[in-house]
Design a protein around this motif. Structure first.
Motif, mmCIF file in Angstrom:
data_model
loop_
_atom_site.group_PDB
_atom_site.id
_atom_site.type_symbol
_atom_site.label_atom_id
_atom_site.label_comp_id
_atom_site.label_asym_id
_atom_site.label_seq_id
_atom_site.Cartn_x
_atom_site.Cartn_y
_atom_site.Cartn_z
ATOM 1 N N GLU A 157 0.846 -1.200 0.000
ATOM 2 C CA GLU A 157 0.000 0.000 0.000
ATOM 3 C C GLU A 157 0.875 1.241 0.000
ATOM 4 O OE1 GLU A 157 -3.504 2.167 2.680
ATOM 5 O OE2 GLU A 157 -2.949 0.066 3.032
ATOM 6 N N LEU A 158 0.617 2.113 -0.967
ATOM 7 C CA LEU A 158 1.277 3.413 -1.015
ATOM 8 C C LEU A 158 0.300 4.450 -0.477
ATOM 9 C CD1 LEU A 158 3.578 5.309 -1.797
ATOM 10 C CD2 LEU A 158 2.592 5.430 -4.094
ATOM 11 N N ASP A 159 0.641 5.042 0.654
ATOM 12 C CA ASP A 159 -0.153 6.102 1.274
ATOM 13 C C ASP A 159 0.402 7.433 0.772
ATOM 14 O OD1 ASP A 159 -1.245 8.054 2.928
ATOM 15 O OD2 ASP A 159 -1.330 6.733 4.661
ATOM 16 N N LEU A 160 -0.321 8.054 -0.156
ATOM 17 C CA LEU A 160 0.184 9.267 -0.791
ATOM 18 C C LEU A 160 0.194 10.455 0.164
ATOM 19 C CD1 LEU A 160 -1.592 8.850 -4.234
ATOM 20 C CD2 LEU A 160 0.842 8.572 -3.764
ATOM 21 N N LYS A 161 -0.728 10.489 1.108
ATOM 22 C CA LYS A 161 -0.755 11.611 2.057
ATOM 23 C C LYS A 161 0.473 11.596 2.962
ATOM 24 C CE LYS A 161 -5.478 13.257 2.656
ATOM 25 N NZ LYS A 161 -6.577 13.487 3.623
ATOM 26 N N ALA A 202 3.264 9.781 2.257
ATOM 27 C CA ALA A 202 4.447 9.408 1.484
ATOM 28 C C ALA A 202 5.107 8.174 2.085
ATOM 29 C CB ALA A 202 5.437 10.573 1.411
ATOM 30 N N LEU A 203 4.280 7.184 2.377
ATOM 31 C CA LEU A 203 4.719 5.979 3.074
ATOM 32 C C LEU A 203 4.348 4.748 2.250
ATOM 33 C CD1 LEU A 203 5.766 4.590 5.724
ATOM 34 C CD2 LEU A 203 3.389 4.628 6.501
ATOM 35 N N LEU A 204 5.328 3.895 1.979
ATOM 36 C CA LEU A 204 5.087 2.635 1.287
ATOM 37 C C LEU A 204 5.173 1.513 2.311
ATOM 38 C CD1 LEU A 204 4.692 0.973 -1.302
ATOM 39 C CD2 LEU A 204 7.191 0.958 -1.580
ATOM 40 N N SER A 205 4.092 0.751 2.452
ATOM 41 C CA SER A 205 4.073 -0.346 3.410
ATOM 42 C C SER A 205 3.815 -1.657 2.698
ATOM 43 C CB SER A 205 3.010 -0.110 4.490
ATOM 44 O OG SER A 205 1.718 -0.043 3.910
ATOM 45 N N GLN A 233 6.818 -4.307 6.437
ATOM 46 C CA GLN A 233 7.840 -3.345 6.052
ATOM 47 C C GLN A 233 7.225 -1.984 5.782
ATOM 48 O OE1 GLN A 233 9.653 -5.508 2.721
ATOM 49 N NE2 GLN A 233 11.406 -6.008 4.012
ATOM 50 N N ARG A 234 7.938 -0.932 6.203
ATOM 51 C CA ARG A 234 7.539 0.439 5.907
ATOM 52 C C ARG A 234 8.767 1.180 5.380
ATOM 53 N NH1 ARG A 234 4.585 3.312 10.672
ATOM 54 N NH2 ARG A 234 6.445 2.695 11.840
ATOM 55 N N ARG A 235 8.533 2.096 4.457
ATOM 56 C CA ARG A 235 9.642 2.753 3.759
ATOM 57 C C ARG A 235 9.298 4.217 3.510
ATOM 58 N NH1 ARG A 235 11.104 0.367 -2.070
ATOM 59 N NH2 ARG A 235 10.821 -1.533 -0.838
ATOM 60 N N ILE A 236 10.280 5.089 3.681
ATOM 61 C CA ILE A 236 10.116 6.500 3.325
ATOM 62 C C ILE A 236 11.378 7.002 2.634
ATOM 63 C CG2 ILE A 236 8.528 7.020 5.226
ATOM 64 C CD1 ILE A 236 10.915 8.506 6.556
ATOM 65 N N VAL A 237 11.217 8.051 1.838
ATOM 66 C CA VAL A 237 12.317 8.881 1.364
ATOM 67 C C VAL A 237 12.059 10.257 1.957
ATOM 68 C CG1 VAL A 237 13.377 9.964 -0.636
ATOM 69 C CG2 VAL A 237 12.740 7.544 -0.728
ATOM 70 N N SER A 238 12.978 10.742 2.783
ATOM 71 C CA SER A 238 12.721 11.891 3.639
ATOM 72 C C SER A 238 12.556 13.193 2.867
ATOM 73 C CB SER A 238 13.861 12.036 4.643
ATOM 74 O OG SER A 238 13.685 13.190 5.432
ATOM 75 N N MET A 239 11.583 13.984 3.290
ATOM 76 C CA MET A 239 11.446 15.354 2.798
ATOM 77 C C MET A 239 12.259 16.320 3.657
ATOM 78 S SD MET A 239 9.518 15.473 0.094
ATOM 79 C CE MET A 239 8.943 17.161 0.018
ATOM 80 N N ALA A 240 12.444 16.013 4.934
ATOM 81 C CA ALA A 240 13.196 16.898 5.823
ATOM 82 C C ALA A 240 14.688 16.858 5.516
ATOM 83 C CB ALA A 240 12.942 16.494 7.279
#
Length: 604
Positions: free
Chosen positions: A387-391, A393-396, A413-420
């Motif tokens: 599941e890609l949660d667009l709000k 920005a999380l891929l699980s 598994q959960r994955r992010i590419v950081s905006m900060a």
């Protein structure tokens, strides 16, 4: 230049057939934003076959037909010269599957050189007529249902529920006149907006498949254009009917080892079960993109659409245990990292400029109690949901694995590419043993053996753009440095791996360099970890990666800058509980808040 999303590859979705309108993309008004249009489903309705798709009645039908025709072939009234060999599965597929009873009787008898009077609809089962034999088959089928019942396919039931939740109209088309009794026995009364069965077809004078009349009638009642309607069928005659009716997506369900026949009949996709259907082709959600199961034909499509990026860096949604092959294509890209690669193509020198696929920071693999590795087929994938949660920005990803001894493992598994922090990415993997306790081995690394091979035309110009400068583990940090061959840009990838238990408590894990058989300048694996799993107790593995290039500003070297990114990311966690060390391995503390931010989406 290699496209990051891979759209246009053979895995990007069903191809349109000549002579049929483009059915993949919906018609969009010039005033509608392309971004908004991309969230609109290309299909308005779904039509399903009953036998073999919704309900497992095929065995009852096969048994009834065989009982009937074996008795007919043994009857002394059969004329001389008829072919008397017993009724087979091949006869079932060729003559009766997906067809109305009377049509099926006629086709089979004709194939054996037998002619009988047609009879009337009131002929009893004892009548020596086509209609009488049809009545006899129906009586045998109903007897099979009474004795053995009927079971709906779980994957199809899940699809029907999801269609209902998404308010996608759904129809049932079947040649059977027993649709109501079968649906009742399967607990699916009222599940369909429209039912076009043998009774409806008879009342309207509609021919059976391979004529598309019943499918077209269902689409008409659903108020959906055929080109924007999905048909799911398991019979070649039904697939051919949907093809001739101009339906937008035809899904063949192969429950009888007839994949090639379904494809020849016109199926766009052939699956073993409805559960494998790429729902991204049928359903859309404003903020969530969800995929059930694993379909190698659509894995590239899914990886592309679940790419995470922040404007500077992007990583395709490839599975961490995977490597580039016919189904998977891991890819990480940085803005501005291009390279030219001259190559001889058919005797002529050509030169293409490519957005370079960089070292893959994701690799993470596991095995249970020294068994074979997951990536090498040692664990069977029983269930998977991405599941890609667009709000956020999380891929699980949730998966259930099983080894050869029946031990099951839940993987989340959960994955992010950081905006900060634009150069930062995180992968959190939580493992939970179900019904057993024992050792789990995990290997992690950075794959420097990457090429640009997503588009065959670009690959022909030369796909290898990187030379490995350095590859090692330093104080528990995995490090890879590469240099682009022509543009001479240096890229550093650094990653740390931490382990926690419930509530973020530190867990002791024995970590060591990867064994010699996994070493080498282009090997994926850098570290090997061994941990103990207890039944029902989660173990979380947090992989934090930094990707920095020499094009970035205000840095002395990409490697030192990547290490600085990791230090900043770990700062909060280290202030709470710094990592400790022990002989023979390392004991890590990895805060859950460090692994995966839980605050506002903009900070993740």
């Amino acid at each position: 230049m290699e496209p990051e999303a891979g759209v246009g590859s053979p895995q990007a979705g069903p191809a349109t057939r000549p002579g049929r309108p483009d059915t993949v993309s919906p018609t969009v008004s010039p005033t509608v934003s392309p971004t908004v249009a991309g969230t609109v489903s290309p299909f308005d309705a779904v039509i399903l076959d009953l036998d073999g798709v919704v309900a497992d009645t095929a065995s009852a039908h096969r048994a009834a037909w065989k009982h009937l025709f074996d008795a007919v072939l043994a009857d002394p009234r059969v004329p001389p010269g008829a072919v008397l060999r017993p009724f087979t599965d091949g006869d079932y597929v060729a003559s009766v599957d997906g067809r109305p009873r009377v049509q099926g009787v006629e086709m089979f008898l004709r194939s054996r050189g037998i002619e009988l009077p047609h009879g009337t609809p009131s002929d009893p089962p004892e009548a020596w007529t086509v209609r009488g034999l049809g009545a006899a088959k129906n009586a045998l089928f109903l007897d099979e249902l009474r004795r053995h019942g009927v079971q709906a396919f779980p994957g199809t039931v899940e699809l029907i529920h999801r269609l209902q939740e998404s308010r996608v109209p759904c129809a049932l088309v079947t040649a059977s006149r027993n649709a109501a009794s079968v649906l009742a026995a399967a607990g699916l009364q009222g599940a369909f907006d429209v039912v076009v069965d043998g009774t409806v077809a008879g009342d309207l004078g509609l021919p059976g498949t391979p004529d598309p009349a019943t499918f077209l009638e269902a689409a008409r009642r659903l108020k959906a254009h055929p080109s924007r309607t999905v048909v799911i069928e398991d019979a070649t005659s039904g697939v051919a009917a949907a093809r001739d009716g101009g339906f937008g997506l035809i899904v063949g369900i192969d429950r009888a080892a007839q994949r090639a026949a379904l494809e020849r009949a016109g199926a766009d996709i052939v699956l073993d079960d409805v559960r494998e259907l790429d729902m991204g082709l049928v359903l859309t959600h404003r903020w969530h993109l969800i995929y059930e199961g694993f379909d190698p034909w659509h894995e590239g499509h899914r990886e592309a659409l679940t790419t995470l990026g922040n404007g500077r860096m992007a990583t395709r949604g490839a599975a961490p245990e995977s490597h580039a092959d016919a189904a998977h294509y891991p890819g990480t890209y940085l803005a501005g990292i291009y390279n030219r690669c001259p190559e001889l193509v058919r005797g002529e020198e050509a030169e293409g400029e490519h957005l370079v696929n960089l070292p893959n920071w994701l690799p993470l693999d596991l095995r249970l109690q020294a068994g074979p590795w997951w990536s090498e087929g040692g664990l069977t994938l029983l269930q998977q949901r991405r599941e890609l949660d667009l709000k956020r920005a999380l891929l699980s990803r949730r998966a259930v694995l099983e080894d050869a001894h029946g031990r099951r493992l839940d993987v989340h598994q959960r994955r992010i590419v950081s905006m900060a922090q634009p150069g930062l990415a995180l992968l959190e993997t939580t493992l939970t043993a179900r019904g057993w306790s024992g050792a789990v081995e995990i290997r992690t690394g950075i794959d420097a053996d990457v090429v640009n091979a997503n588009v065959p035309e670009d690959a022909a110009l030369g796909g290898r753009h990187l030379d490995v400068v350095d590859r090692r583990v330093r104080s528990g940090v995995e490090l890879v440095e590469v240099l682009t061959r022509q543009s001479c840009l240096r890229i550093a990838v650094a990653a740390t791996v931490g382990f926690t238990g419930p509530g973020g408590a530190p867990v002791e894990v024995a970590s060591s360099p990867a064994p010699d058989d996994a070493a080498g300048p282009r090997a994926r694996w850098l570290q090997h970890h061994v941990a103990a799993l207890a039944d029902g107790v989660p173990l979380t593995v947090c992989k934090t990666a930094a990707v920095v290039s020499s094009r970035d500003r205000a840095l002395s070297s990409p490697l030192s800058a990547a290490l600085a990114v990791l230090a900043r990311a770990a700062g909060a966690s280290h202030r709470r509980s710094p990592p400790t060390r022990r002989r023979g391995g390392r004991s890590w503390t990895c805060s859950a808040s460090t692994c995966m931010p839980t605050g506002r989406p903009s900070s993740s």
